[in-house]
Write an enzyme that holds these catalytic residues in place. Structure first.
Site, PDB file in Angstrom:
ATOM      1  N   LYS A  27     -25.118 -26.139  -8.338  1.00 39.66           N
ATOM      2  CA  LYS A  27     -24.035 -25.691  -9.216  1.00 39.66           C
ATOM      3  C   LYS A  27     -24.264 -26.126 -10.661  1.00 39.66           C
ATOM      4  CE  LYS A  27     -19.750 -28.012  -9.759  1.00 39.66           C
ATOM      5  NZ  LYS A  27     -19.437 -28.258 -11.111  1.00 39.66           N
ATOM      6  N   ASN A  28     -24.534 -27.415 -10.853  1.00 42.16           N
ATOM      7  CA  ASN A  28     -24.567 -27.912 -12.230  1.00 42.16           C
ATOM      8  C   ASN A  28     -25.810 -27.476 -12.992  1.00 42.16           C
ATOM      9  OD1 ASN A  28     -22.027 -28.893 -11.961  1.00 42.16           O
ATOM     10  ND2 ASN A  28     -22.639 -31.006 -11.548  1.00 42.16           N
ATOM     11  N   ARG A  98     -15.472 -26.804 -16.678  1.00 44.68           N
ATOM     12  CA  ARG A  98     -16.068 -27.646 -17.702  1.00 44.68           C
ATOM     13  C   ARG A  98     -17.248 -26.950 -18.377  1.00 44.68           C
ATOM     14  NH1 ARG A  98     -14.549 -31.646 -20.879  1.00 44.68           N
ATOM     15  NH2 ARG A  98     -16.270 -32.972 -21.493  1.00 44.68           N
ATOM     16  N   CYS A 122     -12.445 -30.502 -13.666  1.00 47.18           N
ATOM     17  CA  CYS A 122     -11.762 -31.522 -12.865  1.00 47.18           C
ATOM     18  C   CYS A 122     -11.081 -32.539 -13.779  1.00 47.18           C
ATOM     19  CB  CYS A 122     -12.756 -32.233 -11.954  1.00 47.18           C
ATOM     20  SG  CYS A 122     -13.479 -31.153 -10.704  1.00 47.18           S
ATOM     21  N   ARG A 127     -11.560 -36.084 -21.118  1.00 39.17           N
ATOM     22  CA  ARG A 127     -12.961 -35.626 -21.087  1.00 39.17           C
ATOM     23  C   ARG A 127     -13.346 -35.121 -22.475  1.00 39.17           C
ATOM     24  NH1 ARG A 127     -14.298 -32.433 -15.522  1.00 39.17           N
ATOM     25  NH2 ARG A 127     -16.376 -32.654 -16.420  1.00 39.17           N
ATOM     26  N   ASP A 310     -20.698 -37.849  -8.675  1.00 42.73           N
ATOM     27  CA  ASP A 310     -20.224 -36.680  -7.921  1.00 42.73           C
ATOM     28  C   ASP A 310     -20.326 -36.879  -6.405  1.00 42.73           C
ATOM     29  OD1 ASP A 310     -19.756 -35.592 -10.375  1.00 42.73           O
ATOM     30  OD2 ASP A 310     -21.462 -34.216 -10.360  1.00 42.73           O
ATOM     31  N   ARG A 402     -15.003 -23.933  -5.876  1.00 43.53           N
ATOM     32  CA  ARG A 402     -15.726 -23.970  -7.159  1.00 43.53           C
ATOM     33  C   ARG A 402     -17.157 -24.446  -6.976  1.00 43.53           C
ATOM     34  NH1 ARG A 402     -13.406 -27.804 -11.103  1.00 43.53           N
ATOM     35  NH2 ARG A 402     -15.365 -27.175 -12.031  1.00 43.53           N
TER      36      ARG A 402
HETATM   37  C1  EPZ Z   1     -21.247 -33.256 -15.766  1.00 44.70           C
HETATM   38  O1  EPZ Z   1     -20.020 -33.309 -16.440  1.00 44.70           O
HETATM   39  C2  EPZ Z   1     -20.982 -32.606 -14.426  1.00 44.70           C
HETATM   40  N1  EPZ Z   1     -20.448 -31.271 -14.664  1.00 44.70           N
HETATM   41  C3  EPZ Z   1     -20.016 -33.449 -13.614  1.00 44.70           C
HETATM   42  O2  EPZ Z   1     -19.956 -32.887 -12.328  1.00 44.70           O
HETATM   43  C4  EPZ Z   1     -20.533 -34.878 -13.481  1.00 44.70           C
HETATM   44  O3  EPZ Z   1     -19.541 -35.692 -12.898  1.00 44.70           O
HETATM   45  C5  EPZ Z   1     -20.906 -35.451 -14.846  1.00 44.70           C
HETATM   46  O4  EPZ Z   1     -21.806 -34.553 -15.558  1.00 44.70           O
HETATM   47  C6  EPZ Z   1     -21.612 -36.797 -14.749  1.00 44.70           C
HETATM   48  O5  EPZ Z   1     -22.756 -36.683 -13.954  1.00 44.70           O
HETATM   49  C7  EPZ Z   1     -21.310 -30.277 -14.898  1.00 44.70           C
HETATM   50  O6  EPZ Z   1     -22.524 -30.451 -14.923  1.00 44.70           O
HETATM   51  C8  EPZ Z   1     -20.709 -28.936 -15.109  1.00 44.70           C
HETATM   52  P1  EPZ Z   1     -20.776 -36.149 -19.066  1.00 44.70           P
HETATM   53  P2  EPZ Z   1     -19.979 -33.607 -18.013  1.00 44.70           P
HETATM   54  O7  EPZ Z   1     -20.735 -35.504 -20.392  1.00 44.70           O
HETATM   55  O8  EPZ Z   1     -21.182 -33.041 -18.635  1.00 44.70           O
HETATM   56  C9  EPZ Z   1     -18.112 -39.307 -21.569  1.00 44.70           C
HETATM   57  C10 EPZ Z   1     -18.945 -32.055 -10.367  1.00 44.70           C
HETATM   58  O9  EPZ Z   1     -18.211 -32.627  -9.535  1.00 44.70           O
HETATM   59  N2  EPZ Z   1     -18.302 -38.382 -22.693  1.00 44.70           N
HETATM   60  O10 EPZ Z   1     -22.070 -36.625 -18.528  1.00 44.70           O
HETATM   61  O11 EPZ Z   1     -18.650 -33.205 -18.507  1.00 44.70           O
HETATM   62  C11 EPZ Z   1     -17.243 -38.713 -20.472  1.00 44.70           C
HETATM   63  O12 EPZ Z   1     -15.874 -38.898 -20.760  1.00 44.70           O
HETATM   64  C12 EPZ Z   1     -18.746 -32.277 -11.852  1.00 44.70           C
HETATM   65  O13 EPZ Z   1     -19.842 -31.258 -10.065  1.00 44.70           O
HETATM   66  C13 EPZ Z   1     -17.776 -38.711 -23.940  1.00 44.70           C
HETATM   67  O14 EPZ Z   1     -17.136 -39.736 -24.116  1.00 44.70           O
HETATM   68  O15 EPZ Z   1     -20.087 -35.197 -17.982  1.00 44.70           O
HETATM   69  C14 EPZ Z   1     -17.737 -39.462 -19.257  1.00 44.70           C
HETATM   70  O16 EPZ Z   1     -17.095 -40.701 -19.191  1.00 44.70           O
HETATM   71  C15 EPZ Z   1     -17.482 -33.003 -12.166  1.00 44.70           C
HETATM   72  N3  EPZ Z   1     -17.994 -37.839 -24.975  1.00 44.70           N
HETATM   73  C16 EPZ Z   1     -19.213 -39.678 -19.539  1.00 44.70           C
HETATM   74  O17 EPZ Z   1     -19.363 -39.534 -20.958  1.00 44.70           O
HETATM   75  C17 EPZ Z   1     -18.681 -36.679 -24.824  1.00 44.70           C
HETATM   76  O18 EPZ Z   1     -18.846 -35.931 -25.802  1.00 44.70           O
HETATM   77  C18 EPZ Z   1     -20.168 -38.703 -18.854  1.00 44.70           C
HETATM   78  O19 EPZ Z   1     -19.744 -37.358 -19.092  1.00 44.70           O
HETATM   79  C19 EPZ Z   1     -19.204 -36.358 -23.554  1.00 44.70           C
HETATM   80  C20 EPZ Z   1     -18.985 -37.225 -22.498  1.00 44.70           C
END
Ligand code: EPZ
Length: 433
Positions: A27-28, A98, A122, A127, A310, A402
């Site tokens: 998916k991702n 997302r 989610c 976020r 995840d 999803r």
């Molecule tokens: C991706 O989300 C995945 N989604 C998520 O999977 C997964 O949990 C996550 O990466 C972490 O592995 C997709 O790939 C579509 P991040 P993403 O940016 O990209 C903080 C699932 O279940 N952050 O790596 O949104 C954020 O708050 C989904 O399949 C900032 O502070 O995650 C978090 O604490 C849910 N500022 C951490 O970084 C930013 O600009 C990691 O978020 C970006 C992120």
């Protein structure tokens, strides 16, 4: 994307899973690679697409932008992005997902212009997308929020050096999408290293991009003038595979999980072995065998190659019936324990304090009516339902759709008693009762 609430899963649990399950595309990776198609100047064919509602939603956005989208079969799509004229993704299109944020990077790379509603997805607390925005600004884009839309404009994109304040999958992907069309060299430091980052880089490179270092903490992208259409097959889904591996262990089963990349599963395999499962590793399959009650263990989620966030809800569900006390620390999200209330309804003893859950293992879970509060939380309650003797009903399964293709069929294939019940069927049953 609206999450439909009208259907539910009915699981008669207590049956060890036995047999084999074929894993679909990731998916991702899919939700990043599909928007990346917008950067090509000709048609692309994407194979091994997962049959999930997030992919349908992304394809709808592509169509709304003007791309020609044609399904070749259930898991392959042909997309011609050369007809795209719009750079606007509306709130209706972006909500609930997302990955809609990836249209920011892809459209900026294509048109030097993008207007996209803030992403949904989610609910794990706040976020933010500040790191994405920092990346776009460093590349030379003006970023503003107008009428609730994120608006990007650039005269040109110029290579630059970007240090991410935290490891972010989304920011790494978005910066790569724009930087492939920038003039000169972009360096992303503290980049995410997830398998889907590498898959996106491989896809872009096959289109003619010049990306080095994907899979390490430093990614270098030398911009190119054009990217051409290609045929590309998406990697297997690490989290779908991990979910069924945990389900096999949680039910005391014996399941071969096929079409996987075992390297991507290393942290999950290590933790399953720690709780007492036997995991056999083949070239493109793993087999999970569990004969005893799981032992307790501690887990901390981290960016790849750490234990994936995840997989945290699913693994915590397994630990809910372990001998002894386990500690699960969430190292990525502020609030990823919303599923605990649902497990508590089924008899789990879990105490959450901020980003830490203390799980006192109980001998068994009991069936109960529960909800899928988000995607992986939904997978967790499915596993809980499979473990509990008796009938568990799960509502709000749109969240599960999803990210899990053909979940009912795959679980039935390994002996689970699970049905998807529509509202009409429920009315029928009530009438007949
Ligand atoms: C991706 O989300 C995945 N989604 C998520 O999977 C997964 O949990 C996550 O990466 C972490 O592995 C997709 O790939 C579509 P991040 P993403 O940016 O990209 C903080 C699932 O279940 N952050 O790596 O949104 C954020 O708050 C989904 O399949 C900032 O502070 O995650 C978090 O604490 C849910 N500022 C951490 O970084 C930013 O600009 C990691 O978020 C970006 C992120």
């Amino acid at each position: 994307m609206e999450v439909p609430n009208l259907e539910k899963f009915v699981i008669r649990g207590g049956v060890p899973l036995n047999g084999s399950i074929h894993i679909g595309g990731a998916k991702n990776a899919a939700v990043a690679i599909l928007p990346a198609v917008l950067l090509a100047d000709g048609p692309c064919i994407i194979d091994n697409l997962p049959e999930i509602s997030d992919v349908t939603a992304i394809l709808k956005v592509m169509h709304s932008l003007g791309a020609q989208v044609k399904m070749i079969n259930r898991t392959s799509v042909e997309i011609d992005p050369s007809t795209v004229r719009s750079f606007v993704v509306s709130k209706d299109m972006a909500k609930g997902m997302r990955a809609s944020s990836y249209f920011l990077g892809a459209l900026l790379g294509r048109f030097y212009r993008a207007r996209v509603a803030p992403p949904g997805g989610c609910d794990f607390g706040i976020r933010p997308i500040d790191q994405h925005i920092k990346g776009f600004e460093s590349l030379g884009a003006d970023v503003s929020i107008e009428n609730g839309m994120v608006d990007l404009r650039a005269q040109r994109l110029s290579g630059c050096s970007i240090y991410l304040d935290m490891v972010s999958v989304g920011a790494t992907i978005n910066i790569m999408l724009a930087a492939v069309r920038a003039n000169g060299l972009t360096v992303i430091e503290n980049a995410a290293r997830e398998p889907h980052i590498v898959d996106l880089a491989n896809f872009l490179n096959s289109m003619g991009a010049n990306i080095m270092g994907a899979g390490t903490g430093v990614i270098k992208i030398r911009g190119v003038g054009r990217l051409h259409g290609v045929e590309y097959s998406i990697i297997p889904d690490q989290i779908e595979a991990g979910t069924y591996m945990v389900a096999a262990a949680a039910t005391g089963g014996n399941v071969r999980i096929e079409n996987v990349t075992p390297k991507h599963l290393e942290s999950i395999i290590a933790k399953l072995e720690e709780v007492g499962a036997t995991v056999k590793i083949f070239d493109d399959a793993v087999q999970v065998i569990m004969n005893d009650r799981p032992k307790h263990c501690n887990v901390k989620t981290l960016p790849h190659p750490g234990f994936p966030t995840d997989m945290q809800p699913q693994f915590a569900t397994l630990l809910a019936i372990a001998e002894g006390t386990s500690i699960v620390k969430e190292g990525v999200w502020d609030n990823r324990f919303r599923y605990v209330d649902q497990l508590t309804l089924m008899g789990a003893k879990i105490h959450v304090d901020g980003k830490v859950a203390v799980i006192s293992g109980v001998e068994k879970l009991n069936p109960a009516p529960v909800r899928a509060v988000d995607l992986r939380a939904g997978a967790a309650v499915v596993i809980a339902g499979l473990m509990a003797n008796g009938v568990t009903e799960i509502e709000e399964i749109g969240h599960i759709d999803r990210g899990y293709e053909c979940l009912v069929e795959k679980l039935r294939g390994v002996g689970a008693d699970i049905q998807r019940v529509s509202e009409e069927t429920q009315q029928e049953v009530l009438k007949q009762a």
